[in-house]
Design a protein around this motif. Sequence first.
Motif, short mmCIF file in Angstrom:
data_model
loop_
_atom_site.label_atom_id
_atom_site.label_comp_id
_atom_site.label_asym_id
_atom_site.label_seq_id
_atom_site.Cartn_x
_atom_site.Cartn_y
_atom_site.Cartn_z
N UNK A 162 0.83 -1.21 0.00
CA UNK A 162 0.00 0.00 0.00
C UNK A 162 0.86 1.26 0.00
N UNK A 163 1.97 1.23 0.74
CA UNK A 163 2.85 2.40 0.78
C UNK A 163 3.47 2.65 -0.59
N UNK A 164 3.81 1.57 -1.30
CA UNK A 164 4.35 1.73 -2.65
C UNK A 164 3.30 2.34 -3.57
N UNK A 165 2.06 1.86 -3.47
CA UNK A 165 0.99 2.37 -4.33
C UNK A 165 0.70 3.83 -4.03
N UNK A 166 0.60 4.18 -2.74
CA UNK A 166 0.31 5.56 -2.38
C UNK A 166 1.41 6.50 -2.86
N UNK A 167 2.66 6.08 -2.71
CA UNK A 167 3.77 6.92 -3.16
C UNK A 167 3.74 7.12 -4.66
N UNK A 168 3.45 6.05 -5.41
CA UNK A 168 3.40 6.15 -6.86
C UNK A 168 2.29 7.08 -7.33
N UNK A 169 1.24 7.21 -6.53
CA UNK A 169 0.10 8.03 -6.91
C UNK A 169 0.18 9.44 -6.33
N UNK A 170 1.36 9.80 -5.82
CA UNK A 170 1.59 11.17 -5.38
C UNK A 170 1.02 11.51 -4.02
N UNK A 171 0.69 10.51 -3.23
CA UNK A 171 0.16 10.76 -1.89
C UNK A 171 1.32 10.73 -0.90
N UNK A 172 1.67 11.89 -0.36
CA UNK A 172 2.81 11.99 0.53
C UNK A 172 2.45 11.86 2.00
N UNK A 173 1.20 12.20 2.34
CA UNK A 173 0.75 12.11 3.73
C UNK A 173 -0.64 11.49 3.76
N UNK A 174 -0.93 10.81 4.83
CA UNK A 174 -2.22 10.13 4.95
C UNK A 174 -2.80 10.40 6.33
N UNK A 175 -4.13 10.37 6.40
CA UNK A 175 -4.81 10.51 7.67
C UNK A 175 -5.12 9.13 8.20
N UNK A 176 -4.64 8.87 9.41
CA UNK A 176 -4.78 7.55 10.01
C UNK A 176 -5.33 7.71 11.43
N UNK A 177 -5.89 6.62 11.93
CA UNK A 177 -6.31 6.61 13.33
C UNK A 177 -5.08 6.57 14.23
#
Length: 706
Positions: free
Chosen positions: A461-476
């Motif tokens: 998932x981290x690889x996918x998010x990085x490839x799609x330009x997502x640098x930060x995520x909101x998490x619990x």
Amino acid sequence: MSSFDRVLVVDWSANATPKLGADSIWIGSAGAGAVPPQNIPTRRACMDVLRTEIAAACAAGQRMLVAFDIGFGFPRGFAAHLTGRAEALAVWDWLAERIKDDARNANNRFEVAAQINRLFPGTGPFWGRPNGHDLPDLPAKGTAREGHGLAELRDTEALCAGAHPMWKLYTTGSVGSQSLLGQAHLAALRAEFGDALSVWPMERREAPVVLVETYLSLIDPAVKQAQAGYACKDAAQVDLLARAFAKADMVQLMDVSAAPETLREEGWILGAGHAAHLLEVLEPAPLTPPRLRNDCFAMPQGVDWVPVDEALSRLRAALHPLTAEENVAVSQAGGRILSQDLVARRANPPAANSAVDGYGFAQTSLQGGGPYTLPLVAGRAAAGQPFEGAVSHGYTIRILTGAILPEGVDTVVLEEDCASDGARVAFDGPIKPRINTRKAGEDVVAGTSFLPAGRRLTPADLALASALGVGRVKVHRHLRVGVLSTGDELLADPNSDAQPHQIFDANRPMLLEIARKWGHRPVDLGHMPDDPERIAAALDNGARECDVILTSGGASAGDEDHVSHLLREKGNLSSWRIALKPGRPLALALWQGVPVLGLPGNPVAAFVCTLIFGRPALSLMAGCGWQEPQGFLVAAAFAKTKKPGRREYLRARLDAEGRAEVFASEGSGRISGLSWAEGLVELPDGAATIQPGTMVRYVPLSSFGL
């Protein structure tokens, strides 16, 4: 909130040569048609991009805000002395007639600044120049100035910590150079678009496009948190500030109390004095989920034994997520639980590209079924090194895997299927259109949701998010799970000398490790003897430090079951007698609003109850949803007759033939069976007779997250 459909934020640059990366030109966007931050090598190219964007917004009937990190005006007295008019826009026009700034960023800003200095008394106001620039009217240091009669800062800059003076032309913070060049370019933009464009706050008329001055450091706290997810700080600043302006209350931001003459001559920084509002709309304060209801665990009157499925159903209905959310860098998000869906900031792949090393061309340029020979154009296309020109119809180009397809190319032939003499390429046919190419977004399209809220992020998932330009995520936030052991018979230190009536505490290290394996934050609340005051104090500490508390021992109705007594008196205890073997009693309560799961003291029963009830309950409270274990049917390698009335869980593992074998003893005190087992065999509530070969449900421990 914002009255603009689209927002652009431009980080301007005074570089004298083309440049990319940090300290160059970046454009961030938000609202309609938002794209990831763009990096532009020259000011001329940047203005071309802005002209295209402005024209598109006007054609679409959109309102656009374009914010620049340059000064729109100079301190009071400058404009009138220079142009005869106390208006910043008069300075823009004056500069547009004199500033020269070519397509490669070569410019005459220092010469123009020296010319301006000659028109003022004393020395200055501009200062700063490279070594080798022989300009007697332009001092190299600010301390060499005197007698020019102008203030160092504008009124608006006093509201922006760290703002540099407009007179500074060289080294870090040379806002003067940026402003001289920027104002000249913006004057040309005003002349080109006329009434379609207005400049705030100098012009208070309605227009489809509004130019404003801003200060990128207004949102520095958010930039510091998010920077790791961007190519550089500049990219983070323009992207985050554009998003903040898109959400902000523009009436509030544009409500400036300064005198009209000050605004006409000095201008104003949009957002000055409103940094808190911008940070708030950019990243609202996390909401704390509500506590559980005091009666959430209450069972209906008259209910005695509770079947496992009914107990699970009631537990699920009583709970909800308990943790607030955090904004973290993707690189730090492994194992965290998403609190919001992730949306792709860019497509994957971002552009059509080649899937192989080979030769690219337009398929329509091929005639007949082959073989074909095409002339080879000079140059090549490689990943990270795109071909800048277009490939003419009937020609081919050398292209490598991952390279963006140049204009004029839609098909690629594998290198191994071609012959080339350096000037021509020959290959056989027929050739299907678009072979060996990947379409833009064929994996994920920009703007689409690609991972759902509640998902625990994996390395993939981290690889996918990085490839799609997502640098930060909101998490619990991590669920804080407190673990408390009670009982006079327990010894917390396995190195101590135990008396015959004493046993070592096996549950607490087991439960703490289970919580850690499940991705929660274990909190060791220690071991308490059978002393109600000390147990109450430990529960008080757990209520302060934890989101949920697991206790083991003292949950039944005996004389020394102080946990259940305390929870009944002060914690709304609901003692569930579950039709389960091992582990019938399950105490559920709230202590100062914090849920408490009272587990049996027997390690085997505590282990089974934690897996069956604790796993789904903690997962739901952590924001990951109700986690049900996945089992499958296998042949039994054992024999057993079971009475009706209770569901049973046997410690088990698979033998070499894939059959379920069970531990030699069902005794709840045989802790070695937990270490031996690799899963559980689940026997149904009703009566059952199991013989070798009978199909039984086997649930591996990995299905419980262990």
